[in-house]
Design a protein around this motif. Structure first.
Motif, PDB file in Angstrom:
ATOM      1  N   HIS A   1      43.689  38.034  35.089  1.00 37.86           N
ATOM      2  CA  HIS A   1      44.182  37.868  36.456  1.00 37.86           C
ATOM      3  C   HIS A   1      45.582  37.235  36.428  1.00 37.86           C
ATOM      4  O   HIS A   1      45.887  36.429  35.549  1.00 37.86           O
ATOM      5  CB  HIS A   1      43.212  36.957  37.226  1.00 37.86           C
TER       6      HIS A   1
ATOM      7  N   GLY B   1      40.420  26.997  44.768  1.00 31.51           N
ATOM      8  CA  GLY B   1      40.050  28.350  44.342  1.00 31.51           C
ATOM      9  C   GLY B   1      40.154  28.482  42.843  1.00 31.51           C
ATOM     10  O   GLY B   1      40.417  27.499  42.125  1.00 31.51           O
ATOM     11  N   GLY B   2      39.942  29.716  42.369  1.00 27.66           N
ATOM     12  CA  GLY B   2      39.965  29.984  40.939  1.00 27.66           C
ATOM     13  C   GLY B   2      41.362  29.824  40.342  1.00 27.66           C
ATOM     14  O   GLY B   2      41.516  29.372  39.210  1.00 27.66           O
TER      15      GLY B   2
ATOM     16  N   ALA C   1      36.383  33.198  37.547  1.00 29.06           N
ATOM     17  CA  ALA C   1      36.491  33.137  39.016  1.00 29.06           C
ATOM     18  C   ALA C   1      35.692  34.251  39.678  1.00 29.06           C
ATOM     19  O   ALA C   1      35.012  34.036  40.680  1.00 29.06           O
ATOM     20  CB  ALA C   1      37.954  33.198  39.437  1.00 29.06           C
ATOM     21  N   TYR C   2      35.780  35.445  39.114  1.00 33.03           N
ATOM     22  CA  TYR C   2      34.981  36.527  39.696  1.00 33.03           C
ATOM     23  C   TYR C   2      33.569  36.527  39.117  1.00 33.03           C
ATOM     24  O   TYR C   2      32.589  36.526  39.870  1.00 33.03           O
ATOM     25  CB  TYR C   2      35.693  37.872  39.475  1.00 33.03           C
TER      26      TYR C   2
ATOM     27  N   ASP D   1      38.297  32.196  32.406  1.00 35.91           N
ATOM     28  CA  ASP D   1      38.497  32.486  33.821  1.00 35.91           C
ATOM     29  C   ASP D   1      37.257  33.238  34.302  1.00 35.91           C
ATOM     30  O   ASP D   1      37.117  34.440  34.092  1.00 35.91           O
ATOM     31  CB  ASP D   1      39.767  33.327  34.027  1.00 35.91           C
TER      32      ASP D   1
ATOM     33  N   THR E   1      38.388  36.106  29.870  1.00 36.50           N
ATOM     34  CA  THR E   1      37.958  36.388  31.243  1.00 36.50           C
ATOM     35  C   THR E   1      36.494  36.818  31.256  1.00 36.50           C
ATOM     36  O   THR E   1      36.096  37.702  30.496  1.00 36.50           O
ATOM     37  CB  THR E   1      38.832  37.503  31.873  1.00 36.50           C
TER      38      THR E   1
ATOM     39  N   CYS F   1      46.715  34.913  37.910  1.00 29.08           N
ATOM     40  CA  CYS F   1      46.757  33.446  38.033  1.00 29.08           C
ATOM     41  C   CYS F   1      47.051  32.790  36.689  1.00 29.08           C
ATOM     42  O   CYS F   1      47.543  31.661  36.647  1.00 29.08           O
ATOM     43  CB  CYS F   1      45.474  32.900  38.655  1.00 29.08           C
TER      44      CYS F   1
HETATM   45  C1  LIG Z   1      39.249  37.042  37.495  1.00 33.10           C
HETATM   46  C2  LIG Z   1      39.881  36.295  38.632  1.00 33.10           C
HETATM   47  N1  LIG Z   1      40.582  35.176  38.367  1.00 33.10           N
HETATM   48  C3  LIG Z   1      41.168  34.462  39.328  1.00 33.10           C
HETATM   49  C4  LIG Z   1      41.086  34.848  40.646  1.00 33.10           C
HETATM   50  C5  LIG Z   1      41.774  34.045  41.696  1.00 33.10           C
HETATM   51  O1  LIG Z   1      40.843  33.306  42.415  1.00 33.10           O
HETATM   52  P1  LIG Z   1      41.257  32.599  43.785  1.00 33.10           P
HETATM   53  O2  LIG Z   1      41.604  33.704  44.723  1.00 33.10           O
HETATM   54  O3  LIG Z   1      40.059  31.832  44.182  1.00 33.10           O
HETATM   55  O4  LIG Z   1      42.440  31.733  43.499  1.00 33.10           O
HETATM   56  C6  LIG Z   1      40.377  36.004  40.980  1.00 33.10           C
HETATM   57  C7  LIG Z   1      40.304  36.469  42.365  1.00 33.10           C
HETATM   58  O5  LIG Z   1      39.742  37.467  42.683  1.00 33.10           O
HETATM   59  C8  LIG Z   1      39.741  36.736  39.937  1.00 33.10           C
HETATM   60  O6  LIG Z   1      39.023  37.844  40.189  1.00 33.10           O
END
Ligand SMILES: Cc1ncc(COP(=O)(O)O)c(C=O)c1O
Length: 468
Positions: A185, A144-145, A269-270, A267, A238, A187
């Motif tokens: 995020h 995942g992200g 991911a979204y 980032d 982001t 993360c």
């Molecule tokens: C901007 C952003 N970064 C990271 C993530 C985390 O991604 P993942 O749930 O695939 O680990 C998300 C999840 O919605 C996100 O919106």
């Protein structure tokens, strides 16, 4: 009992699976988005354990029908709009079944020759969407992200400190500092915590009125940290913040990263895969200047979980962080195929690329572009309708497909009650939002099944509740 299905059992399993897939698709719109959880059944599931003599194929599908499906959230429902999570494409279930059957181990090429080339093809295609030089760029599919960002920051640490593998962060040098925005995020913090950078060395730069990182304040923070004897090393921008979908000023951040010798991770991911949607593609152009980018095919390419992706501008940086030689695994290098164990932290890896490759081949790239453009149009429509409703208020500009709305006069807990009510009555599953300290609700359209009628139904109901 053998662990292989005989011909009759296989035929039965095929029939039952086909019936399940067909029924799920046909009944989706009428399925409750959030199940009325049957606690007794779930308690029973938890405690009943496993029989010495199996229940057979029929037993498995009975459990599925009676106990598992009714207690599962219908994330593919067209009004499931609470999270950045889309419904899988129509080919997903079939690709997953094939991947499980082939069970390729995508660690070194001899265990997965076609899979290695397919992963490389998917990575290469994604890298070229962002204008990375395909010869030089690299990447790996991840869970995942969040994991893609964790891997990216690992790579950034190795790139900054070539002796990182030997010394880690123990060499007694100036602490490294990481920069990201207040809207980033979690993360990013999580990765900094895991990697030993420490949250004390993560700066959350404030954002402007469009919730984008303030580059002037970023520059100030870098200067102040250098003056204090710290070592700025990385900035995480982001492209599509999780709450409002804002996109940081990527070009200006890239300029500063270059001037200050910072690793630039994006980032995405979204948001970054909205590069496939013609009307907003330009917004993501400067990603080509990043050192690394995290994407999530399990969001905007509608791959079933899990499928994240890390891209790096220079594949050598990935290998510098992750390639270790292991005598018992060594096979001859083959320039056609990658040994993905040298590109990430995992050894055994599933064939994640197949579900992405299958969808892109089955539906064609245009289908994804139009699905994403359609979602952006729906978000625009939602934003306009909210603006036109006297009892509703937009909390932030609509940049991508996350739309934050509040009912003026309602407190945070009252918005939470409203969300529960909308879910319970079956209107929609929406999420909470906090923007600039104000509480509201968030509609995140990452669902290619959502229609204009679904959006209208949600706004009509919100307007009705606000009047009440
Ligand atoms: C901007 C952003 N970064 C990271 C993530 C985390 O991604 P993942 O749930 O695939 O680990 C998300 C999840 O919605 C996100 O919106």
């Amino acid at each position: 009992m053998s662990l292989i299905l005989d011909d009759a059992e296989r035929r039965r399993a095929n029939d039952l699976l086909a019936r399940f897939l067909d029924g799920y698709e046909r009944n989706l719109d009428d399925t409750p988005i959030v199940p009325e959880i049957d606690r007794d059944t779930l308690q029973e599931l938890m405690h009943e354990g496993f029989p010495a003599t199996g229940t057979g194929v029929e037993g498995f599908f009975r459990d599925l029908d009676e106990r598992i499906v009714p207690n599962s959230t219908a994330v593919s429902h067209p009004r499931f709009l609470a999270y950045v999570l889309g419904p899988p494409t129509g080919i997903a279930a079939y690709a997953e079944a094939v991947a499980a059957t082939l069970n390729q181990n995508c660690n070194f090429w001899q265990l997965s020759p076609a899979a290695s080339v397919i992963e490389r093809t998917v990575i290469g295609w994604l890298a070229s969407r962002f204008g990375f030089d395909q010869e030089r760029a690299g990447g790996i599919l991840t869970g995942g992200g969040s994991i893609a960002t964790l891997n990216a920051l690992t790579v950034a640490l190795h790139a900054r400190r070539p002796d990182f593998r030997a010394t880690g962060l123990q060499a007694g040098r100036a602490p490294l500092v990481l920069y990201t925005s207040a809207e980033a995020h979690r993360c990013v913090d999580k990765a900094a915590g895991i990697l030993g950078i420490g949250l004390d060395h993560v700066r959350h730069i404030p954002t402007d009125d469009r919730l984008r990182m303030r580059v002037d304040l970023l520059a100030e923070a870098v200067r102040a940290d250098r003056a204090a004897g710290l070592e700025p090393f990385c900035v995480v921008a982001t492209a599509g913040t999780v709450t409002t979908g804002s996109v940081d000023p990527l070009g200006e951040i890239a300029d500063l990263a270059e001037a200050e010798d910072l690793w630039l991770h994006v980032d995405g991911a979204y948001g970054a895969l909205f590069v496939l949607a013609e009307p907003v593609a330009e917004m993501f152009r400067e990603i080509r200047r990043a050192d690394s980018v995290a994407l999530d095919p399990h969001k905007l390419l509608f791959a079933p979980l899990e499928a994240g992706c890390l891209l790096v501008r220079d594949a050598a940086t990935l290998r510098a962080a992750y390639a270790y030689s292991s005598s018992y695994l060594t096979v001859a290098q083959d320039p056609l195929m990658h040994d993905y164990m040298d590109h990430g932290p995992q050894l055994s890896r599933s064939f994640k690329a197949l579900k992405i490759w299958a969808a892109l081949r089955t539906f064609g790239t245009d289908a994804f572009g139009s699905a994403l453009t359609g979602m952006l149009e729906l978000a625009g429509h939602l934003g306009r309708r909210v603006t036109a409703e006297p009892g509703l208020e937009l909390m932030a500009p609509v940049t991508l497909t996350a739309v934050c709305i509040r009912l003026p006069g309602l407190s945070g807990p009252e918005h939470t009650t409203l969300l529960a009510r909308l879910a319970e009555e079956g209107t929609a599953l929406l999420g909470p939002a906090v923007v600039g300290g104000a509480h509201g609700i968030r509609v995140c359209i990452t669902n290619h099944r959502t229609t204009r009628a679904d959006i209208d139904a949600i706004v009509d109901r919100l307007a009705e509740l606000s009047r009440a």
